[in-house]
Write an enzyme that holds these catalytic residues in place. Structure first.
Site, PDB file in Angstrom:
ATOM      1  N   LYS A 182       0.800  -1.237   0.000  1.00  0.00           N
ATOM      2  CA  LYS A 182       0.000   0.000   0.000  1.00  0.00           C
ATOM      3  C   LYS A 182       0.830   1.283   0.000  1.00  0.00           C
ATOM      4  O   LYS A 182       0.456   2.270  -0.617  1.00  0.00           O
ATOM      5  CB  LYS A 182      -0.943   0.015   1.212  1.00  0.00           C
ATOM      6  CG  LYS A 182      -2.068  -1.004   1.122  1.00  0.00           C
ATOM      7  CD  LYS A 182      -3.025  -0.824   2.279  1.00  0.00           C
ATOM      8  CE  LYS A 182      -4.066  -1.929   2.282  1.00  0.00           C
ATOM      9  NZ  LYS A 182      -5.110  -1.712   3.287  1.00  0.00           N
ATOM     10  N   ASP A 238      -9.800   2.867   2.187  1.00  0.00           N
ATOM     11  CA  ASP A 238      -9.886   2.431   3.585  1.00  0.00           C
ATOM     12  C   ASP A 238     -10.502   3.540   4.440  1.00  0.00           C
ATOM     13  O   ASP A 238     -11.202   3.271   5.413  1.00  0.00           O
ATOM     14  CB  ASP A 238      -8.490   2.100   4.144  1.00  0.00           C
ATOM     15  CG  ASP A 238      -7.949   0.788   3.582  1.00  0.00           C
ATOM     16  OD1 ASP A 238      -8.760  -0.084   3.223  1.00  0.00           O
ATOM     17  OD2 ASP A 238      -6.716   0.644   3.509  1.00  0.00           O
TER      18      ASP A 238
END
Ligand code: ATR
Length: 294
Positions: free
Chosen positions: A76, A113
């Site tokens: 990420k 997220d």
């Protein structure tokens, strides 16, 4: 739904998830369920990409005709350097989990997220008093998205505590420009720091299957504070069970996993999927039946 209602043609829209390892990811299960549910000609595949292969894997998306992909652990943070554009939220977090291939093959990175965490908590309705302080436990990658999500949602004060105090201090400093107020709390003071908080968030790995429970004492927490855990294996961690026993509203981590998938699916396949009980049950069953330790 009858499996025969669904087929993939040569025009199928393709997306997937890059991670290393990737076998634990529930994203293929979820996205392929939605594809069937909405009768979309598409597929979503797991892609085990090691860190060295990440740059070429990302650059292959466009030539292979992919609509985009999700990015999961451990990529990420690295992936943010490898895409062409990064949206403002993802810049603040310092990580991306979603890539959308543009018309000319450019790669746009975002971090859903943040959306996933907030959308999950919104389901808690009035239980979450956003203006009051929130205590965030943990200072890893997951914590960064939670801090930005809380800040975007209007949280008045974030208290950040971490077993390794230096990490909480460094992350607080880094997040300072993006949040109203963030204060590092020494690990030994974490229980006292719950006083006046409307929300407690566990972003650590503690409480996960095979790990000990998060070592906190909830006595100082206001009765109407909401307690949430990013861990979703098990669904009800020792922290959540104890919070429930004490009468707190609780929110498990599965909702974040479901909701973070929504923006990517919509961007790649053109339909905004609904996070409903069927989708939740699908993942829950898969997690409960998992043979490999999580
Ligand atoms: P992620 O990116 O998923 O958040 P990470 O960067 O490995 O993962 O962070 C894991 C978090 O769990 C960290 O906050 C870590 O605390 P340290 O910074 O002190 O390592 C926390 N954590 C791991 N084991 C822990 C333990 N036994 N007690 C408390 N916190 C723990």
């Amino acid at each position: 739904m009858d499996k025969n209602d669904y087929s993939i043609t040569g025009k199928a829209k393709i997306a997937g998830v890059m991670g290393f390892p990737v076998a634990h990811s529930r994203s293929p299960l979820l996205h392929n369920y939605w594809l069937r549910r909405y009768q979309i000609d598409g597929a979503y595949v797991p892609m085990a990409v090691d860190p060295l292969g990440l740059p070429s894997a990302l650059r292959s998306l466009a030539p292979l005709g992919f609509a985009g992909c999700n990015i999961t652990v451990p990529h990420k943070e690295n992936a943010i350097q490898l895409v062409d554009t990064v949206d403002e939220l993802a810049k603040k977090v310092g990580a991306i989990n979603t890539v959308v291939v543009g018309e000319k093959g450019s790669l746009a990175g975002s971090n859903t997220d943040v959306y996933g965490f907030t959308a999950n908590l919104e389901g808690a309705g009035k239980a979450w008093q956003k203006k009051k302080p929130a205590l965030v436990v943990g200072a890893g990658g997951a914590s960064r998205a939670v801090i930005i999500a809380l800040s975007e949602a209007g949280c008045g004060e974030i208290r950040l505590t971490n077993r390794t105090n230096d990490r909480a201090i460094t992350l607080s400093r880094e997040m300072q420009p993006h949040v109203k107020k963030i204060t590092p709390v020494a690990w030994q003071d974490r229980d006292d720091a719950m006083k006046d908080c409307a929300l407690l968030v566990n972003t650590t790995t503690q409480g996960m299957q095979g790990q000990p429970a998060l070592d906190v004492d909830l006595r100082a927490l206001d009765d109407n504070a909401l307690v949430t855990d990013l861990v979703y294996t098990p669904l009800h961690t020792p922290l959540l069970l104890e919070a429930k026993r004490r009468g707190h509203a609780i929110m498990d981590g599965l909702g974040m996993l479901l909701h973070q998938a929504v923006p990517g699916f919509e961007a790649w396949y053109g339909v905004k999927p609904v996070v409903d009980d069927t989708a939740r049950l699908l993942l829950m069953t898969d997690i409960m039946n998992a043979k490999i330790p999580e």
